[in-house]
Structure formats: structure tokens, C-alpha cells
Design an enzyme around this catalytic site. Sequence first.
Site, PDB file in Angstrom:
ATOM      1  N   ASP A 250       0.899  -1.060   0.152  1.00  0.00           N
ATOM      2  CA  ASP A 250      -0.035  -0.128   0.182  1.00  0.00           C
ATOM      3  C   ASP A 250       0.924   1.184   0.081  1.00  0.00           C
ATOM      4  O   ASP A 250       1.331   1.665   1.193  1.00  0.00           O
ATOM      5  CB  ASP A 250      -0.975  -0.143   1.306  1.00  0.00           C
ATOM      6  CG  ASP A 250      -1.991   1.216   1.434  1.00  0.00           C
ATOM      7  OD1 ASP A 250      -1.480   2.138   0.750  1.00  0.00           O
ATOM      8  OD2 ASP A 250      -2.873   1.061   1.907  1.00  0.00           O
TER       9      ASP A 250
ATOM     10  N   ARG B  58      -0.296   4.325   1.993  1.00  0.00           N
ATOM     11  CA  ARG B  58       0.067   4.298   3.339  1.00  0.00           C
ATOM     12  C   ARG B  58       1.658   4.393   3.880  1.00  0.00           C
ATOM     13  O   ARG B  58       2.079   5.151   4.834  1.00  0.00           O
ATOM     14  CB  ARG B  58      -0.476   2.922   3.831  1.00  0.00           C
ATOM     15  CG  ARG B  58       0.162   2.490   5.216  1.00  0.00           C
ATOM     16  CD  ARG B  58       0.048   0.986   5.345  1.00  0.00           C
ATOM     17  NE  ARG B  58       0.536   0.330   6.577  1.00  0.00           N
ATOM     18  CZ  ARG B  58       1.861  -0.186   6.789  1.00  0.00           C
ATOM     19  NH1 ARG B  58       2.747  -0.044   5.737  1.00  0.00           N
ATOM     20  NH2 ARG B  58       2.251  -0.759   7.839  1.00  0.00           N
TER      21      ARG B  58
ATOM     22  N   GLU C  95     -10.425  -2.998  15.224  1.00  0.00           N
ATOM     23  CA  GLU C  95      -9.334  -3.546  15.915  1.00  0.00           C
ATOM     24  C   GLU C  95      -8.994  -3.057  17.343  1.00  0.00           C
ATOM     25  O   GLU C  95      -8.046  -3.547  18.128  1.00  0.00           O
ATOM     26  CB  GLU C  95      -8.100  -3.737  14.988  1.00  0.00           C
ATOM     27  CG  GLU C  95      -8.360  -4.545  14.009  1.00  0.00           C
ATOM     28  CD  GLU C  95      -7.252  -4.756  13.082  1.00  0.00           C
ATOM     29  OE1 GLU C  95      -7.033  -5.904  12.212  1.00  0.00           O
ATOM     30  OE2 GLU C  95      -6.172  -3.894  12.929  1.00  0.00           O
TER      31      GLU C  95
END
Length: 407
Positions: free
Chosen positions: A101, A104, A203
Site C-alpha cells: 500500500d 500508507r 481492531e
Amino acid sequence: MESTPAWQESLEDIIPVDQDMHAEEETKKKGKVVKPAGGKRYNKFNLKETNEEGFTGPPSSWFNDEAFKKGLVADFAKKEGADYYFESYSNFYIHEEMLKDKVRTESYRSAIENNPEAFKDKVVLDIGCGTGVLSIFAARAGAKHVYGIDNADIVHYAREIVKQNGFEKQITIIQGKVEEIDLPVEKVDIIISEWMGYFLLYESMLDTVLFARDKWLQSGGIILPDKCTMHVAAIEDKDYKTKKLNFWNNVYGIDMSCLTPASFVEPVIDSMSYDPINTTEDTFFEIDLYTVKTEDLEFSNTYNIQMMRDDTIHGIVTWFDIFFGNMKHDVKFSTGPYEQVTHWKQTVFYFNGEYKLKEGDIISGSIACKKSSENFRACDIKISYHIRPQSNKFEDIDCQVLQYKLR
């Protein structure tokens, strides 16, 4: 000359990368962050807590598990313990996906390596270090020492990666839960972490970052990233929604229609272009990591969006933006449909049926999110949808209140 449509007057431009997100609430003085007086909660976007019935009171009252399960044949949310979370991060594929990614990883690298003056001779804590990539970025930026913590078995490879790249004297990898370990130092200058999940909060890893902040971050220290915002817009998505609903009616000649009611109780994680978006966007949640408390991560706020064209809506799409500030070169990235796709994609919530609306019509309501009572890493999400015509902004033509589980 044609008049400017009402929706266009209220539509905010996408935030540029170099916009200073901190100008309104904090200043830089001698390299240290000066907090706003009075300790007021960060609220740049003037978010409004909802007073809608069913969305107020303690978070435990927002979501009704019994009502949610009535529409399901079975529920698979409850799992013994939460060890599966750390086990999942011991698998290589998830680290490969994150490293690939580029939005990111390049954003983190830019925030760290393009600000060497912030990292020079500093002690850095990398929470959830994984393969150690952020730890190595910090070491390359001039950090005096980096402590990378992860409870997953990937740490054994992280240590080898650190050694292979010649940083074994500058980086220490520690296996264990942040809440249970002892650091070799009393305080750190910088905390870095890639804690974000789907819908930003899935999460619940941010809880761990806040624990570390309160225990180890010295006064005037830096947290990266330091601010986050969540956004919502409505979409036209008839083809996908129809296919998903009808799929269970005939699966290789087998009637599985009992699964249809469960099709949309879980939001869909998927990437989409901006083409299906037919409303303005609104910001419904924001976080300042310097001041936020764990209890603030369960929220119940309002949203208000307006049709930009005559069209049909089938649900809403949400995404988040991430900011790295308090340094010479600020960095921002977005997981929204207007930008390059990330591994977080977007989170789509479908409601029952569809609404054919006119330009200027309003969709408003409340969005509540809390930790699931059955698995604290999952999210219980409740959303109301109030549909109002532009001609009568004070009367709903329809309203739905739906519950979802992100697990």
C-alpha cells in the site's frame, strides 16, 4: 448567469496536503507543542453530539444485540479470547498487503524521513512494529534509539530484517503486549504507530497507543499520526446491491434465501470511485491523539448531507483521513473515494430499499459506534437515516434506524 446550487455552496474542498491542521488550536514554540488553554476537546469541524432517541446515554445502550440477532439464523461474532488478532499479524500476507500500500507506507516514510530535525537524537517507540519498517525509517531519520513492540511472532523476522540492514545497535525489537512490557527507558520523545483499521477504529489498537502515550511520552513529545477525521456521503449502487440480495435465491439450484436478511448487517469493505457519490460529504468524527481519551473513541454524532443531483440512493460510504503534524513538513493522506485506493478501502453501509431524490434534498441522522460487547476489537455501529425534501426541510418523508456489526 445561473445561480450556484445550494449543495455546491456547502461543499468543502478536499483538504490540501500542506494545510496546517494545527493552526487553530496549538502553536509551535521551541520545538514543543503548546496545548490550547483550558484543555478543551479538539473539535475543528464543530461536530455535534446527537440527541436523537436511541443514540444518547451510555454507549452500552446504543446497540441492541438481541434485536440485531433476531434477523439472523445464527451469529458468529463471539470468539474465545482475542488471540486470533495477534495470530493474524503473524501471517506474511497481511504485512505484504500493507507494505504494498504505497499511499500508507510512503506517507509514513515522508512524515518520518522528510523531518530529520524532529527525529535527530530522539528516542522513538514504534507500536505494532510488524516487520520493523517504521522503526527503520525512524533510524534512517537520525533517531538515537528505536524500540519496536509487537505481540505477534513476526517480531522474529523483524529482528533479522533490522540486523540485515545494519540497525541492530540502533533498533531494539520487543515481543509482548504494550500494556504488559517494561521499556528499558522511562520516557520516549516520539511515538509512531500504524494503528488504523477498517472504519478507522476496527481492531481497537488505538487504545494501546493511548496507553503508551500516557505512560511513556514525555511532555512536548510527538505522536505520528496525530489527527484523524471520518467522513460520510451517500451513494447510488443499485447493481451491486441487487446482485447481493438476489444471489442467495438460487445458488447452484439451492435456495439459500435465509441468508438474505444477513447480507447487509455487516458493512461492506470495498473500494469505489467517486462516480456513485451523489451528495455532499460531511465530517462526523475526529481525533486529536494528544488529547483524546479512550472513552472518546465510542461516539454518537450527527451528520447532514445534501443531494448534488437528481438520483437514487442505496446507502452511505465512509472513509477517513490521516494527518502527521507538529513538524516542519506536515503530511496527509486520505482513504476516500477521491484518492488512490488504499488497503483500508472504504466502508459501505446499505439501508433497506432505495430513495429517489431531487437535487437539494437532505439525508441526515446519527452515527453511533462502540466496542462490541462480545469482542472488543469489533465495532457495533448504529445509523439513522432521515430523508427530507428540500421543499420542506423540517419534515421527514421517511426514516430508518439500522444496526451493523463490523467484525
